[in-house]
Design an enzyme around this catalytic site. Structure first.
Site, PDB file in Angstrom:
ATOM      1  N   ASN A  23       3.442  -1.274  13.743  1.00  0.00           N
ATOM      2  CA  ASN A  23       2.042  -1.456  14.116  1.00  0.00           C
ATOM      3  C   ASN A  23       1.635  -2.923  14.278  1.00  0.00           C
ATOM      4  OD1 ASN A  23       2.327  -1.739  11.341  1.00  0.00           O
ATOM      5  ND2 ASN A  23       0.306  -0.924  10.876  1.00  0.00           N
ATOM      6  N   GLY A  36       5.442  -0.024   4.928  1.00  0.00           N
ATOM      7  CA  GLY A  36       5.578   1.296   5.529  1.00  0.00           C
ATOM      8  C   GLY A  36       4.947   2.358   4.652  1.00  0.00           C
ATOM      9  N   SER A  37       5.439   3.569   4.764  1.00  0.00           N
ATOM     10  CA  SER A  37       4.827   4.694   4.077  1.00  0.00           C
ATOM     11  C   SER A  37       5.190   4.722   2.598  1.00  0.00           C
ATOM     12  CB  SER A  37       5.262   6.014   4.720  1.00  0.00           C
ATOM     13  OG  SER A  37       6.622   6.282   4.428  1.00  0.00           O
ATOM     14  N   THR A  38       4.343   5.355   1.811  1.00  0.00           N
ATOM     15  CA  THR A  38       4.603   5.510   0.378  1.00  0.00           C
ATOM     16  C   THR A  38       5.859   6.346   0.147  1.00  0.00           C
ATOM     17  OG1 THR A  38       2.263   5.285  -0.169  1.00  0.00           O
ATOM     18  CG2 THR A  38       3.652   6.415  -1.776  1.00  0.00           C
ATOM     19  N   VAL A  75       8.610   6.622   1.983  1.00  0.00           N
ATOM     20  CA  VAL A  75       9.819   5.823   2.194  1.00  0.00           C
ATOM     21  C   VAL A  75       9.928   4.729   1.141  1.00  0.00           C
ATOM     22  CG1 VAL A  75      11.006   4.279   3.794  1.00  0.00           C
ATOM     23  CG2 VAL A  75       9.890   6.346   4.649  1.00  0.00           C
ATOM     24  N   GLY A  76       8.803   4.169   0.740  1.00  0.00           N
ATOM     25  CA  GLY A  76       8.826   3.133  -0.284  1.00  0.00           C
ATOM     26  C   GLY A  76       9.457   3.611  -1.579  1.00  0.00           C
ATOM     27  N   GLU A  89       4.572  -2.804   0.360  1.00  0.00           N
ATOM     28  CA  GLU A  89       3.219  -2.702   0.909  1.00  0.00           C
ATOM     29  C   GLU A  89       3.168  -1.364   1.624  1.00  0.00           C
ATOM     30  OE1 GLU A  89       0.471  -2.194   3.272  1.00  0.00           O
ATOM     31  OE2 GLU A  89       1.357  -3.762   4.533  1.00  0.00           O
ATOM     32  N   CYS A 131      -2.570   0.045   8.173  1.00  0.00           N
ATOM     33  CA  CYS A 131      -2.591   0.550   6.799  1.00  0.00           C
ATOM     34  C   CYS A 131      -3.920   0.266   6.108  1.00  0.00           C
ATOM     35  CB  CYS A 131      -1.440  -0.047   6.000  1.00  0.00           C
ATOM     36  SG  CYS A 131      -1.435  -1.860   5.995  1.00  0.00           S
ATOM     37  N   GLU A 141       1.884 -10.369  -0.660  1.00  0.00           N
ATOM     38  CA  GLU A 141       2.326 -11.164   0.479  1.00  0.00           C
ATOM     39  C   GLU A 141       1.176 -12.053   0.904  1.00  0.00           C
ATOM     40  OE1 GLU A 141       5.652  -8.633   2.764  1.00  0.00           O
ATOM     41  OE2 GLU A 141       3.616  -7.986   3.210  1.00  0.00           O
TER      42      GLU A 141
END
Length: 500
Positions: free
Chosen positions: A166, A245-247, A249-250, A267, A301, A476
């Protein structure tokens, strides 16, 4: 709506910027398998380029190159690292028009938004060029006589950046700028939808004078992304992973990194509330919400997902917002009249449509939009506003990542806080009120890592970026905190002989 999509070459001032090979150890290389994959323009659903399909078997060469480069790069003085980042920053700004064009073709966002991302992205190279020379140790007074205690900070080593589609340029530079300023080397794994912008950054980094192996880019397909990412996370030489990315995958990546106890910054997803009280300036709140929600077709996000409006202004706010949403013009990002582009991935269309259908089944009213755009091969969906939203709807729990927002009604401040915090995520929250006491209470009581107070724009290179709860951990950007994510603190203890 503009439907035409001239080839990207027609818009590039410097075609040599566009690279379609991976970048490893200062060389442009193909995947060991020889396979490539197509890059699709989401504004037309047409292929306009291709890239090597790097796989897990390609990871070790990149890591070895980055480690070899680290042994030298870590000895560069802070001033030398700052000078390199400054040259990198200047080249990014010099080529901003071409970078923006590549970004439009990869992501679908309008050209004006692409330019805004380049400016935002370059704020990180500029900021961390300054931070490079401000990495400092400390001395501590000792409790025991004759003892001296002090610390130094040193770079971690090889780092991996796993970045989304994104904001592909900004996300690479937010991570890489901090790593390079700290003295680390970097391997970036861009999203399958947007590898070309990352490869362009690699080319500009080389032009800036970075030694080979310091910055590497491994493009790959969605099919190979899990195994390639796992190989990076489990590689013993990689010391740090930063993922946006997504929760879901995190959590997987966190498990991969646990085996070698890697330092990790996550993040992750957001289900961000936007709270408007009856004393707010409605035009200010509406304008902020429009920019926040419909930028990049809602694919951010930190965008507003759940909008809570106090009952006294609910009708007026809903009507004003619907009118503003109807002024958006959909089209290809290279059309200068376009104010909202397509979604980047076709699966986003299905998710948005499903959330709208669910909202209607549960009593929601579509004030404007609500449909896919017919007569276009791109991934376009109308900007949509749903009124009369309730907790029973999917949109109350799911991150939308599309041009849809839901309006919820509330009565009291306490109710607004309870509703806003009723989510497993905690990335960002927004509050609009002219009551300074309430503003401060909301700042303290909203459960999110970042709070926008009478603003929908709270992300900047100088401010820490990151969430709480299941939106991740680590920061970050910002002063000290971001660069410390790429440093180790080493403590020295010295005992003196003799007394003075």
């Amino acid at each position: 709506m503009g439907l035409a999509s001239p080839t990207i070459d027609a818009f590039l001032k410097h075609p040599e910027l566009l690279h379609t090979q991976a970048y490893v150890n200062g060389k442009w290389v193909d995947a060991k398998s020889g396979k490539r994959f197509a890059i699709i323009d989401p504004g037309t659903n047409e292929t306009f380029a291709s890239c090597p399909d790097m796989a897990a078997e390609d990871v070790d060469d990149a890591v070895k190159a980055a480690q070899e480069a680290f042994l030298t790069y870590r000895t560069f003085t802070p001033r030398a690292r700052a000078d390199l980042l400054t040259k990198f920053d200047a080249l990014i700004r010099e080529h901003k028009d071409d970078l923006a064009t590549i970004l439009v073709y990869e992501s679908g966002k309008p050209l004006a938004e692409a330019h805004s991302e380049i400016e935002y992205a370059a704020s990180f190279t500029r900021w961390f060029a300054g931070e490079a020379e401000r990495i400092q140790g400390a001395t501590y007074p000792a409790a025991m006589p004759g003892r001296r205690i002090f610390t130094i900070k040193q770079p971690l080593g090889v780092c991996a950046a796993l970045v989304p589609w994104n904001f592909p340029i900004a996300m690479v530079l937010r991570k890489a700028s901090a790593a390079l300023a700290a003295g680390c080397t970097m391997i970036a794994k861009p999203s399958p939808e947007t590898p070309l912008s990352a490869l362009t950054l690699a080319y500009l980094a080389e032009k800036a004078g970075y030694p080979k192996g310091v910055f590497n880019v491994l493009p790959t397909t969605l099919a190979n992304t899990p195994s390639l990412s796992e190989a990076l996370c489990r590689h013993p030489t990689v010391k740090k992973v930063s993922f946006t990315g997504s929760t879901r995958v995190g959590k997987i990546l966190s498990a991969h990194c646990a085996d070698t106890l890697k330092k990790l910054t996550l993040e992750l997803g957001g289900n961000c509330p936007f709270v408007v009280f009856d004393d707010a300036n409605l035009d200010q709140a509406c304008d902020a919400l429009m920019a926040l929600k419909f930028r990049h077709a809602g694919q951010a996000c930190i965008t507003a997902n759940r909008v809570y409006v106090q009952s006294g202004i609910y009708t007026a706010f809903s009507s004003l917002l619907a009118l503003k949403a109807q002024t958006l013009r959909l089209g290809h990002g290279m059309d200068p009249s376009t104010t909202m582009g397509p979604l980047t991935v076709p699966s986003g269309l299905d998710k948005v449509a499903a959330q709208i259908a669910d909202a209607q089944e549960n009593g929601g009213t579509v004030l404007t939009g609500g449909k896919r755009v017919s007569g276009n091969t791109g991934y376009f969906f109308e900007p949509t506003i749903i009124a009369d939203a309730t907790r029973a709807m999917r949109i109350a729990d799911e991150e939308t990542f599309g041009p849809v927002l839901a309006l919820f009604r509330f009565e009291t401040e306490e109710e607004a806080v309870r509703l806003a915090n009723d989510t497993s995520m905690g990335l960002a929250s927004y509050c609009f009120t002219k009551n300074v006491d309430r503003m401060w209470r909301m700042f303290e009581n909203l459960e999110a890592g970042m709070i926008g107070l009478n603003t929908g724009n709270s992300s900047a290179a100088e401010s820490p970026f990151g969430g709480i709860k299941e939106s991740g951990f680590g920061k970050e950007s910002g002063k000290d905190v971001a660069i410390n994510e790429y440093l180790i603190t080493k403590t020295g203890t010295l005992t003196l002989e003799g007394q003075y």
